[in-house]
Scaffold this motif. Structure first.
Motif: not given
Length: 117
Positions: A78-88
């Motif tokens: 979940e943390e990785m999904y959020d991180l990926l979504a934070s910056d293209g």
């Protein structure tokens, strides 16, 4: 198909050219202007069957600047999904999303097997 790319990326340019040369229709999506959401990344990750780490642009400046090589092993999905979504720019590109598959990066042989056979 959705073709997610960054226009200044040489690999993305080559992938787009390949799609056009093979007459494959797609919808373009600029990764910086319309960054994938955490929900989209989660859906694509599950569909791809690949390790989540494959979705990270490990050679990018943002990845290196955040020292993610050290941090990712201790993060939850979940943390990785959020991180990926934070910056293209953290997302490996190009991404090609089809009805049945998710292709990450551009390897002509893999794309040919997935799309032309």
């Amino acid at each position: 198909m959705i073709f997610i790319y960054y226009p200044k990326c040489t690999t993305c340019i080559n992938a787009k050219k390949w799609l056009d040369e093979n007459g494959l229709p797609y919808t373009e999506r600029h990764i910086k202007e319309k960054n994938p959401t955490a929900a989209e990344i989660k859906k694509w990750h599950k569909k791809s069957g690949l390790p989540l780490k494959k979705f990270f642009n490990t050679s990018g400046l943002v990845y290196r600047g955040l020292n993610l090589k050290e941090k990712l092993p201790n993060m939850s999905e979940e943390e990785m999904y959020d991180l990926l979504a934070s910056d293209g720019m953290l997302v490996k590109r190009p991404l090609l999303i089809t009805e049945t598959s998710v292709l990450i990066g551009f390897k002509p042989k893999d794309w040919e097997e997935a799309l032309l056979n």
